[in-house]
Design a protein around this motif. Structure first.
Motif, PDB file in Angstrom:
ATOM      1  N   THR A 116       0.851  -1.197   0.000  1.00 38.27           N
ATOM      2  CA  THR A 116       0.000   0.000   0.000  1.00 38.27           C
ATOM      3  C   THR A 116       0.882   1.241   0.000  1.00 38.27           C
ATOM      4  N   GLU A 118       1.365   4.872   0.853  1.00 37.03           N
ATOM      5  CA  GLU A 118       0.787   5.845   1.778  1.00 37.03           C
ATOM      6  C   GLU A 118       1.311   7.222   1.398  1.00 37.03           C
ATOM      7  N   ARG A 152      -3.353   4.874  -0.084  1.00 39.10           N
ATOM      8  CA  ARG A 152      -4.048   5.486   1.053  1.00 39.10           C
ATOM      9  C   ARG A 152      -3.450   6.874   1.267  1.00 39.10           C
ATOM     10  N   VAL A 159      -5.352   8.858   8.754  1.00 42.65           N
ATOM     11  CA  VAL A 159      -5.952   8.536   7.469  1.00 42.65           C
ATOM     12  C   VAL A 159      -6.860   9.689   7.049  1.00 42.65           C
ATOM     13  N   LYS A 161      -9.745  11.244   4.408  1.00 39.78           N
ATOM     14  CA  LYS A 161     -10.795  10.900   3.455  1.00 39.78           C
ATOM     15  C   LYS A 161     -10.584  11.717   2.187  1.00 39.78           C
ATOM     16  N   ASP A 164     -13.519   9.552  -4.393  1.00 40.08           N
ATOM     17  CA  ASP A 164     -13.354   8.631  -5.501  1.00 40.08           C
ATOM     18  C   ASP A 164     -13.872   9.335  -6.755  1.00 40.08           C
ATOM     19  N   THR A 170     -13.927   8.849   0.971  1.00 38.81           N
ATOM     20  CA  THR A 170     -13.644   7.537   1.542  1.00 38.81           C
ATOM     21  C   THR A 170     -12.259   7.533   2.182  1.00 38.81           C
ATOM     22  N   ALA A 171     -12.130   6.742   3.244  1.00 37.18           N
ATOM     23  CA  ALA A 171     -10.840   6.579   3.912  1.00 37.18           C
ATOM     24  C   ALA A 171     -10.186   5.258   3.518  1.00 37.18           C
ATOM     25  N   ARG A 172     -10.886   4.434   2.744  1.00 37.53           N
ATOM     26  CA  ARG A 172     -10.334   3.130   2.380  1.00 37.53           C
ATOM     27  C   ARG A 172      -9.223   3.287   1.335  1.00 37.53           C
ATOM     28  N   PRO A 173      -8.327   2.325   1.255  1.00 33.41           N
ATOM     29  CA  PRO A 173      -7.307   2.359   0.213  1.00 33.41           C
ATOM     30  C   PRO A 173      -7.963   2.300  -1.167  1.00 33.41           C
ATOM     31  N   ASP A 178     -11.179   2.515  -8.864  1.00 31.11           N
ATOM     32  CA  ASP A 178     -12.019   3.555  -8.268  1.00 31.11           C
ATOM     33  C   ASP A 178     -12.126   4.805  -9.144  1.00 31.11           C
TER      34      ASP A 178
END
Length: 186
Positions: A116, A118, A152, A159, A161, A164, A170-173, A178
């Motif tokens: 991932t 970051e 991320r 993290v 947000k 997309d 969104t806070a997801r990877p 996306d």
């Protein structure tokens, strides 16, 4: 009879070696290698030749466009983001490509943790961190690497947000999937 056969074969061999089917050229021309063995050539500023292809996502007409640049060697995720943040080359700009990141100082750094990427953002005094195209450029560019599975975003170690392609925070990877609706091949 045997002597005639040998003379005929020798004549055919002589004829075949003189006319190999490749036309003569009057001047030498450069040939770009498709495979580099050994040490790759050093990157020359302004040169379109390099040993490694780097994929970046730029912007044209409100859409993300994948472009490939040849670079001297594969850099890390930080070098890739630095190339993206630098914006389009003169040739890319002439082709109508821009960047939503040009002129920003948004990215503080990036690191790769277990696949991932970051991306750390600087705090923006009154600035926005929700530009869909800018986030899309970063995600799609990093996700084009084989060693990156997702991206991320962080701010002050937390993290963050981000939107997309549809603008949902969104806070997801995130991955290139996306932003697929924003990608064009033209």
């Amino acid at each position: 009879m045997r002597r005639r056969a040998l003379v005929a074969v020798a004549a055919l061999v002589a004829l075949a070696t003189q006319a190999c089917g490749v036309p003569d050229e009057h001047a030498p021309r450069p040939i770009e290698p498709s495979l580099v063995i050994g040490n790759p050539p050093p990157k020359v500023p302004g040169s379109s030749m390099g040993a490694v292809v780097e994929r970046l996502y730029l912007v044209r007409d409100g859409k993300l466009v994948a472009v490939e640049r040849r670079v001297g060697s594969a850099g890390d995720v930080g070098a890739l983001l630095a190339d993206l943040a630098a914006g389009p080359t003169e040739e890319e700009h002439d082709a109508g490509l821009t960047s939503a990141l040009t002129g920003t100082d948004l990215i503080a750094g990036v690191r790769l943790v277990a696949g991932t990427a970051e991306v750390a953002f600087r705090p923006q005094a009154g600035g926005r961190t929700d530009d869909i195209l800018a986030i899309g450029q970063i995600v799609c560019t990093l996700d084009a690497r084989t060693d990156v599975d997702a991206v991320r975003f962080l701010q002050d170690g937390q993290v963050l947000k981000v939107p997309d392609a549809e603008g949902a925070l969104t806070a997801r990877p995130l991955t290139v999937a996306d932003y697929q609706t924003l990608i064009t091949d033209r």
